[in-house]
Motif scaffolding. Sequence first.
Motif, short mmCIF file in Angstrom:
data_model
loop_
_atom_site.label_atom_id
_atom_site.label_comp_id
_atom_site.label_asym_id
_atom_site.label_seq_id
_atom_site.Cartn_x
_atom_site.Cartn_y
_atom_site.Cartn_z
N ASP A 8 0.83 -1.21 0.00
CA ASP A 8 0.00 0.00 0.00
C ASP A 8 0.87 1.26 0.00
N ARG A 39 1.20 3.69 -2.13
CA ARG A 39 0.54 4.94 -2.51
C ARG A 39 -0.22 5.54 -1.33
N ASP A 82 5.51 -2.62 -6.87
CA ASP A 82 4.26 -1.86 -6.68
C ASP A 82 4.33 -0.59 -7.52
N SER A 132 1.92 1.60 -7.72
CA SER A 132 1.01 2.64 -7.23
C SER A 132 1.75 3.93 -6.93
N ASP A 150 1.45 6.72 -9.46
CA ASP A 150 0.14 7.35 -9.64
C ASP A 150 0.13 8.68 -8.89
N PRO A 207 -5.58 8.69 -5.29
CA PRO A 207 -5.34 8.08 -6.60
C PRO A 207 -6.66 7.81 -7.32
N THR A 209 -9.53 5.97 -8.85
CA THR A 209 -10.18 4.70 -8.55
C THR A 209 -11.18 4.41 -9.64
N ASN A 248 -0.27 -4.07 -13.94
CA ASN A 248 -0.45 -4.52 -12.56
C ASN A 248 -0.76 -6.01 -12.59
#
Length: 1258
Positions: free
Chosen positions: A952, A954, A1008, A1010, A1013, A1036, A1038, A1144
């Motif tokens: 996680d 991000r 990762d 993320s 982003d 970010p 969604t 991803n």
Amino acid sequence: MTEAEYPAIRITTTSQTFKGHEDTLFAVAVFPDRRRMVTASYDKTLCLWDLDDGVVLKIMEGHRFGIRAVAVSRDGKWIASGDFGGELIAWNKDGESLTQPIRVHSKQIWSLDFSPDSTLLASGSVDTTAELWNTQTWQVQGYPINCGPGAEIRCIRYSPSGEYLAIATTINIQIWNPGKRECIKKFQDHSALNGAYNMSLAWTPDGKQLVSAGDECDPTIRIWDPSTWMQVGERWKGHTDFVFMIALNPAGTLLASASGDQQVRLWRLSDRRTIAIFKHPNQVFCVNFSADGKHVLSGGRDDIISKWAVPLLGDVPEDQLSNDALREDTLKEHAANLILVINTTARDACISGDLPTAARLLTQDINADRNNYNSYANRSFVMARKADWDRALDDALKSISIQSSLMGCISKGIAHCGKRQFQDAMKAFDLAFIVSCTRYLRDSCQAIALFNADQHDEAILRVQELATTRPNANFLACGIVEAYLHVQVGMNALNDAHHNEATGHFTAAVNIIGIPSMSDIHSTYDVFAVLFGWDLKSLWRTVHQNWCHAFLRAGRLPEAIKAYRYMMDRADEATKACCLDWSTGKSFVLYTTAGVTDLAASGDDALAVGHYDRAIELYSAAIDLDFATNTVFANRSKARSGKMLWDVALLDAEKVIELNPSSYFGYQLKHAVLHDAHRYDEAIDTFKTMVSKFESAPNTETTNVRQQYVSPSEAEGAIQETIKGQLDDAPHRLLNTSTGRLCNREVQIKAFKMSTEYKELLSSTLKHADLQMERIQDAVAMYFRYAMLSHRWEGTEPSLHDIQGKVVYELDPVGGIAKLQSFCETTRGKGYRWAWIDTCCIDQTNNVELQQSVNSMFIWYRHSALTIIYLSDVPPSSQPGALASSAWNTRGWTVQEFLAPRFVLFYQKDWSLYLDDRSPNHKDSLAIMQEMGNATGINAQALVAFSPGMRDAREKLQWVSARVTTWQEDIAYSLFGIFGVNLPVIYGEKKQRALGRLLQEIVAQSGDISALDWVGQSSEFNSCLPADITSYKAPPYTPPSLSEHDIQLSIPSLRHAMAVDLALEIYAQLDKLSAPRFANCRLHLPCIAFRVIAVKQSRAEDQETYEIKAEGLHDLLITTKDKLNQPSSTRRTMQSFLLVRPWNRDLLELPDLAEPSGLAELPDVADDTQSEEVYWSAPGSPLQNSPGGFPEAQESVDLELSDRALRLIVHLEQPFGAFLLAHQRGGEYKRVASDHDIIAQVKDLSSIPDMVKTLEIL
């Protein structure tokens, strides 16, 4: 004021005794209903008593250790008890347990006290801490009160208002504000004199005075003024040994003190004089007043509670207590014999028992003078001794008819008693007081007359009342009368074979009579010999001999031997000779019936079940009978250790060594005693001697015993290794909160090895062959536990060089120094020896140390026992919300400083707890955590139980996106611990490079994407990374929610041969993509790349908006500050662009630990990295490339794989966040930054197989 100046009443006979315990009594508490009390004993039980009839209402069991303390709440609803194991049990008023034993203290609970409103209970322990308990939940409330190293608690008492909590420790007296957990005052009190311990405390009812008591080094009582905490007046002297406990009566006028000198003293506060002394046969550990203040209750090593009547203060008028007055009264009493007017020959005949001669001589006197009223009274006494009661009464009446006199009235009273006419007798004795002021003689004769008329209990009670309630009573005379009466009752009990009853009476007589020479007593009080035929000369000998004889007849041989030794040790030479003659036969009986072996065996049985007093008694009897084997001495040493009588236990151990100096056994025993007595240096030296005995006499037995122990070097090595492991995760420098000095690791270890904790650990470890590593780890962790500070740097903060070699408490408390001092004091007050603060515990000038500290800081905070968070801008008594608005919540470093530790406490500007929340860990406070969550956006789970790592990423970057740091590089360095990375610290490299290196490491290690982003400006480090942490502030993108139901609805429409083939082809190519990686600041990004074929510009304000057309995508708009050129297939100089979807792998929905997908036989579609020329080759249809849709592969793919492939297609059809990449001259790409998310959506899935690439991005 000395006792010689103001003689005290000495009382040896109790009003009542309470017998029910089997071992030493340590505490007694009374109920406010005046009817009940509760007692605590080393026998592990409490007894609930009816104070009036002495009946045990309930035996309260549940403790696993001997009980040291008991308390009753002020409202009478609760009972609390604490034991030698550090466990506490709460009970209701009827003695029913409300809790199981609760262990919060590591050592024995010495003292308990309820708050005035009964809502809290305070417990004080030898472990130097006090806990406050909520009486509604019986849970500990708030964090412990720590009194500091070496401050073992001996007594804890609430003030009457509840404002103060006074704590007596072994090194000082401490006054605390229990609500704020603040120490208001410390003073040495008794410890200032020869290091004496402070043993007990008591508040006067008005709270205007605090009374304290000391140990054997200062066995005095002192009074303190709470307004100044200064001593008031001189010390109260009188005791000669430990003053274990003191108590005040409800009125606050009297104080009782229990001592190891076997006395309870009753003091008057107004003039500080002892007005009474209650004598116990052994040490007294506890004392209290009855609720009405009329009785004193005390107990100790005699295993019983004694109830004593408090002398009426009105019977001790102050204006009659001068030394001269007492001497004059004594002379009056001494002259009492002059009242007995009788000729010498008749007197001698009465004393010798020749009553006929005495009667004849007195008759002659009467015949010579019919008005001789003295002779009639004297002959009445002779007739009474002959039990001729009629003639005795007749002579008494004739004496009174001639002239009313003291002796006439007394003779009449005696005669009426003999005739059992008690009412008439009492009238006669009352008349005797009217005609004479010699009260003691009148009352003594009255008691004796009642006794002779078989009214034994009434007689003894009257003598006791005479001694305790009459002003200026002749205590010696009262004692003689009481002792003689006890002897007579004891003799009667012996004759009736009531041997145990007899021992009680003879014991009482022994306690009353002190001196063995009674000749002076006999001459002074021969009036008793004349009137009643008493032999006072041999009274002492008679008492002690019958005492021994009664014990022997009762089968209580050890006590018989003890009594005999007692008699012989205290007798003068003349009396001793008589005792030796008497004991010739008796001693033979004692020695021949002793059954010495049985004594030792019985002692072993008592020792085995923990009846230490009984075991000591039996072993001592065996030793007294010259059965002094090393085993008996050893076992008595163990029993004495069980009673914590260390000095005498050590003497026994040394006796074992003396008896067998070549054996290890005595040294083994001595080591155990010294260890338990906390004399660890001596214990370790003794252990080394014991080891040498093993080596000097090797045999099978010693070899087996030796295997039960480890050598000192092995134990030291195990401890050293544990220390190393403990300190590996601790800061290199820490502040010693006790000394105020900064200590490096070597100094910390040296301090530990010099500490009592280390010596105790080493001594304990020697005793166990298995080293007990868990115990070593616990002890080391407890010693080296440390607290850390999280704060905001302000103004001038002290550096390492500012405080090195100095005592922080002695520095000028300005600026950061004041904060440092308060932090150290707060940490010390909470019981932590070590503290760390980033301002001065790191050498900021040493780059190597600085880099190591930055990379270790998260670990240091994680392993701290407590992190104190100081909110300098939150004023006292702030309301909820102040934490959220604090500047502390805006700083970069404070994120990890809160997330890493498991225990945190927030403090306001004045170092009071935020929201006055006294829970031991604010991470357990729902209100504070909710406020933190709202302020930081961090989820509740992470707030209380954060795990570092790259998962996680991000979300974590968003947590810190609004944070600021003083040094620009720190915005990245402060995140090293959160992501669990270890990177070089290079101050001066600038923010973009520092942040770039961190993000590069996150992407490279975790895969990762993320972290890519973001919206905002690109970094110079790499264009796919942001220039600033603020680029993560916006949440970010969604995509629209796609439920499982939606997916299942979409799949059936895709289930035809051509769609499945396409799905499997796309799935296979995406499955082959490797993870993203960085090399030389270049990102190798696996992705689906869509070629931009048209760009149309439309300007808006200072930004450019472009309509974008890309192969396989729906048209979209992009806003950017960069200028985009129209791509052209004919002009090579025009810039070309790609819209990419970073890949991803989660979309593959591979099972955990999945094997390759099974599509390895499908042809490779793309290399890892492709050049522009290869990339822009003409796209072809998958159906053209493989007609029939790969029939061989189709046959080998199972249904599960095709289902995953179809699910992937559903996901790929959804909108996604895209990057715009610009092609560079060298074939690489750069990301075109945008201030808004670029949202794209696939229009043609068939184009995807040719667009799966890994691109190199600068």
